[in-house]
Design an enzyme around this catalytic site. Structure first.
Site, mmCIF file in Angstrom:
data_model
loop_
_atom_site.group_PDB
_atom_site.id
_atom_site.type_symbol
_atom_site.label_atom_id
_atom_site.label_comp_id
_atom_site.label_asym_id
_atom_site.label_seq_id
_atom_site.Cartn_x
_atom_site.Cartn_y
_atom_site.Cartn_z
ATOM 1 C CD GLU A 208 -2.850 1.224 2.360
ATOM 2 O OE1 GLU A 208 -4.022 1.576 2.207
ATOM 3 O OE2 GLU A 208 -2.369 0.952 3.467
ATOM 4 N N GLY A 343 3.122 2.074 10.783
ATOM 5 C CA GLY A 343 2.907 1.458 12.093
ATOM 6 C C GLY A 343 2.389 0.051 11.946
ATOM 7 C CD GLU A 346 -5.039 -1.379 5.611
ATOM 8 O OE1 GLU A 346 -5.495 -0.620 4.753
ATOM 9 O OE2 GLU A 346 -4.132 -1.037 6.392
ATOM 10 C CD GLU A 380 -3.471 -1.676 10.760
ATOM 11 O OE1 GLU A 380 -3.791 -2.029 9.615
ATOM 12 O OE2 GLU A 380 -3.149 -0.503 11.032
ATOM 13 C CD GLU A 402 -5.873 3.951 6.606
ATOM 14 O OE1 GLU A 402 -6.053 3.767 7.831
ATOM 15 O OE2 GLU A 402 -5.266 3.148 5.883
#
EC number: 3.4.11.2
Length: 972
Positions: A208, A343, A346, A380, A402
């Site tokens: 992504e 961080g 998903e 996630e 998001e």
């Protein structure tokens, strides 16, 4: 054709593959033909470095537009059958030129939408082998005339001799080869060292937003959903995982290689494709509905994965019930990675995390770190529905992924922590405030916005998308009620499962579900009309309250702007709604605790009848609205009096809003700062986290303007007087003895933050306590070569501050010890604390050395993912502001050389380096760098940094001398 009918050739190194492999390796910076697979840094330095082709050179950004990057719409993928063979060093023998490369073969089943004589796929930094490409339709082979690569457009084009007709089914087979680079995109390398000192390397993917094309030629846009069948051939001694559950157990062994096959995925977007090859280990559990759940990590970190497993299982079970949709996969894996750009990510069925976002050990992780892990896991897993099951059509509606995940993570984390109220309240501090700050400047953007440049895709992953998206959804939930909101969300997910959606699709579902909520015109509210005002235009309103007569208040709205002279991008300048909003208005009158709601319409003022216009009146009670309030002088006086007389008339959430809005009003000259300080006088009676935390945030923002100027001392003394009552109630011993008690979360964090604030304000009492802990527990107990997690027995919430003030007060001898501990440490979170402490040094020379070592890609001192954090560590140092700005100006080429291929990293370094700008001369230097610096024009962070710097300089001109005189007089 199914995978059973395929011919596997990847185990054989064909002559053409050998030639391509030699070419790729020779072309890779840092690699030579003579590479061996011994695990040395040089042997796997497949780094990508920016060049003119990547960036467009010094004078101009000639990177392709978003439109140029779009694929033709004449073909649609149905399924991919992908086989990848990874050449990882340290396990089996293979030709040295294959080191850290991968062979790929993909069979793409497609349907023709419009007649065409070409097939265009996305492809980036992988080499397609024309001799291994084949096109068939049914049992007929179609001739591929040529294969053309378009590197600038990140595409590969297959020119077909005969025309493909509408609705024709075709199968394209493509052989290719790629690099396992250190670029954090596509298939990349993550490295670590075992406890016995053995270096290890694993291969993992991160696709992504637009990096699946680095891993496989594909239609790499979110709308092109397809089924993926993945096979990974990997060295004996490693394990492979992918999105689907394995279908052949531990794999089929053939000589030195293992073939692992995975179940075909549901229809999904290419950016969710994931694989990993490693010797990681896992712990396992199962949900009530039979979903197998595994947490993977380095073997020595496995003992720290139990909390993630418990949290993940609890969360996925809750979401299945909450969304009324079963999790569609047979398994869910979550992996803790030493090297990871974000961080977490998903990927459907295979979520990847940074180690500090998944591992947990209460000896080293403070309550805030524990809560962060719960939030990230919940975020996630929410994506498995928002983003994976239902995906935005294009990145211009990224907030549907998001924003929803950020909103839902607080619900999921509330289940994990069994404290829903805590999570809802913390939302104000960490999400709403962040959103309001980001959306107050002219360099903001709407939630749904047109993407014109490729770079804007990555730049869309910002606080507007995440925090404002979540904040608007929170306001909508408060407006229509939780049950209606939940039902509408569930219906949206069901309607668009395995498909794509836009914001208009979401609101259309809400319109069907929400039919009995009164709108601003007194008729049933149309969610589409209401929500579009908040998603299609940037900014937010501030509501001004004034006394109209003895029984009536007049409420008006205007856009809140941090700097009214700053100009938006042209494409955002004239929104349909003219920067006006229909505003759901929650308010409180007088000394009554009752909260009422009405509407302030976008096209007219509100004349509100109240029982006593002379009584205090507060807007945004309980703070669910995405807006601010301001009052005339008399209005603020009445609120201030009420806070002094009985502040508990207002909830902690409402007090949080009042304080935040007062600081915001003063920052734009709507009120005097003296009004804010008068309001804060009540704080000596305040004990709640939400009001005090926002007060400390406002105080910190003012002190940053004073920097290290002599006038800062009276300002610090004044602020210490405000916080002194709370400081005297705070105790390091209380924190150390009680931080594991989750019920004391806010109390522990408030005391810790107050103590740290006092230290930052210069309190010697506070600093001496931390310094003594450092001397007693670090200097006296840690032997040479030990890691901090082996020898330091300081309570988790205190560790970072003890290290920082140990270095700040101890100087070089303390810094040398922390450097030694940092070098030996393997726990990522502890390493973060120690690196932050190195940034606390009072010596600018030491700070410069830290940044130079961080940028050195020939050193493993700072992992590439942590370079932006190292810059933030230095920027947080009061003496670091001017230094780090000069570092940016003087060392820009070094920054680009080190991290220029990671656009998002540079986007984070720029604001860190410019956060201390205090003069117009510095702004001019920054503008010159943006105009003339190597590749600088491609980074949107410059525009934001220049605007914020101008706001800061303007503030200093307007307020510095006046406030300096105020603080001096008040502290005499």
């Amino acid at each position: 054709m199914t995978s059973q009918g395929r011919t596997r050739t990847l185990l054989n190194l064909t002559p053409i593959r050998l030639i391509v492999a030699l070419f790729l390796v020779a072309a890779a910076v840092g690699l030579s033909i003579g590479l061996t697979y011994y695990f040395t840094r040089k042997a796997f330095d497949t780094s990508e470095k920016p060049g003119k082709d990547d960036t467009g050179g010094k004078d101009k950004d000639n990177s392709p537009s978003a439109a140029e990057l779009l694929l033709p719409s004449n073909i649609k993928p149905l399924s991919y059958d992908l086989t990848i063979k990874t050449y990882l060093p340290g396990y089996v023998d293979f030709p040295p030129e294959k080191n850290l490369t991968f062979d790929g073969r993909v069979e793409i089943s497609m349907v023709v939408i419009e007649p065409t004589k070409s097939i265009v796929l996305n492809s980036k930094k992988i080499s397609v082998i024309p001799q291994e490409c084949e096109l068939v339709s049914g049992d007929k082979k179609l001739e591929i005339e040529s294969v053309k690569e378009h590197p600038r457009l990140e595409k590969v084009e297959f020119l077909i001799k005969s025309q493909l007709e509408k609705d024709q089914q075709i199968l394209l087979k493509v052989g290719y080869i790629g690099l396992i680079s250190n670029s954090f995109g596509g298939i990349y390398q993550t490295t670590y060292t075992t406890p016995d000192g053995t270096p290890k390397i694993a291969a993992v993917s991160q696709n992504e937003p637009i990096d699946a094309r680095r891993m496989v030629p594909c239609m790499d846009e979110p709308k092109y959903k397809a089924n993926w069948t993945v096979t990974v051939i990997h060295p004996k001694g490693t394990k492979a995982v992918s999105n689907g559950i394995e279908v052949n157990g531990d794999g089929e062994i053939s000589g030195d290689w293992i073939t692992s096959k995975f179940l075909t995925t549901p229809r999904m977007s290419s950016y969710l494709l994931a694989v990993m090859v490693s010797e990681f280990e896992y712990i396992e559990g199962e949900t009530k509905t039979g979903v197998r759940f595994r947490i993977w990590s380095r073997p020595e970190a496995k003992k720290m994965t139990q909390y993630a497993l418990q949290s993940g299982i609890k969360c996925i079970e809750f979401y299945e019930d909450f969304f009324d949709i079963r999790f569609p996969l047979k398994k869910q894996d979550m992996i803790a990675l030493p090297d990871f750009s974000a961080g977490a990510m998903e990927n459907w069925g295979l979520i990847t995390y940074r180690e500090n976002s998944l591992l947990y050990d209460d000896r080293f992780y403070a309550p805030m770190n524990k809560q962060r892990i719960a939030r990230i896991v919940a975020h996630e897993l929410a994506h498995q529905w928002f983003g994976d099951l239902v995906t935005m059509k294009w990145w211009d509606n990224l907030w549907l992924n998001e924003g929803f995940a950020r909103f839902t993570e607080f619900i999921g984390a509330g289940q994990i922590t069994q404290d829903d109220a805590r999570m809802r309240n913390y939302f104000l501090i960490d999400v709403l405030e962040r959103a309001l700050k980001a959306d107050s400047v002219a360099s903001s953007h709407p939630l749904s916005f047109r993407i014109d440049k490729a770079a804007e895709v990555e730049e869309a992953f910002d606080d507007i998308t995440y925090a404002k998206g979540a904040s608007v959804l929170t306001m909508l939930r408060a407006l229509i009620g939780e049950e209606k909101h939940k039902h509408a969300v569930s219906q949206y997910l069901k309607k668009f499962s395995y498909s794509n959606a836009e914001a208009t699709d979401l609101w259309a579902v809400f319109d069907e579900v929400v039919t009995d909520v009164e709108g601003p015109d007194g008729k049933p509210m149309k969610t589409t009309e209401f929500a579009s005002q908040w998603t299609t235009q940037m900014g937010f309103p501030v509501i001004s309250v004034a006394e109209f007569n003895s029984t009536t208040l007049k409420l008006t709205q205007s856009r809140y702007e941090a700097n009214k002279d700053a100009v938006e991008k042209e494409k955002y300048r004239h929104p349909k709604y003219g920067f006006k909003w229909d505003i759901p208005l929650w308010y409180q009158e007088g000394d009554k605790k009752e909260i009422k709601r009405t509407w302030l319409r976008r096209d007219e003022p509100l004349y509100l009848h109240v029982s006593d216009a002379g009584a205090p009146f507060v807007v945004n009670a309980d703070r669910y609205g995405f807006y601010r309030q301001n009052h005339d002088a008399n209005g603020w006086k009445k609120i201030i009096k009420q806070l002094k007389d009985n502040h508990e008339v207002y909830s902690p959430r409402t007090r949080n809003a009042i304080i935040s809005d007062a600081f915001a009003a003063a920052a734009t000259d709507a009120i005097e700062y003296e009004t804010v300080f008068e309001l804060l006088n009540y704080a000596e009676k305040e004990t709640e986290y939400l009001p005090l935390e926002i007060a400390m945030s406002g105080i910190s923002s003012i002190l940053k303007y004073f920097g290290t100027e002599p006038e800062a001392k009276p300002a610090q003394t004044y602020m210490m007087n405000i916080l002194k009552p709370m400081y005297e109630k705070s105790s390091i011993d209380f924190i150390a003895n009680n931080y594991r008690n989750d019920k004391l979360f806010f109390q522990i964090n408030l005391q810790k933050d107050v103590i740290d604030m006092f230290c930052a304000l210069g309190s010697q009492d506070c600093r001496k306590k931390y310094k003594k802990l450092f001397d007693d527990e670090v200097m006296n107990k840690c032997r040479d070569g030990q890691a901090a997690t082996e020898c330091v027995r300081i309570a988790a919430p205190l560790r970072s501050s003890v290290y920082c003030y140990g270095v700040k007060e101890g100087g070089d001898y303390a810094s040398d010890k922390v450097m030694e501990l940092y070098t030996a440490e393997t726990l990522a979170l502890e390493k973060d604390f120690l690196r932050l402490a190195l940034g606390c040094h009072k010596d600018v020379t030491a700070l410069k050395g830290l940044l130079l070592r961080a940028l050195d890609r020939n050193s493993s001192f700072v992992r590439m993912q942590d370079i932006p954090s190292a810059f933030n560590d230095v920027a947080a140092n009061p003496i670091g502001g001017e230094f780090i700005f000069n570092f940016l100006i003087e060392r820009w080429p070094d920054i680009i050389e080190s991290i220029g291929t990671k656009h998002t990293y540079v986007e984070k370094v720029i604001p860190a380096c410019t956060s201390g700008i205090r003069s117009q001369q510095q702004i001019d230097q920054l503008k010159n760098l943006q105009k003339n610096g190597m590749n600088a024009r491609q980074f949107g962070a410059f525009d934001k940094a220049i605007e914020r710097a101008q706001n800061r300089v303007d503030w200093i001109k307007k307020h510095f001398q006046k406030l300096a005189a105020f603080f001096k007089k008040a502290t005499l």
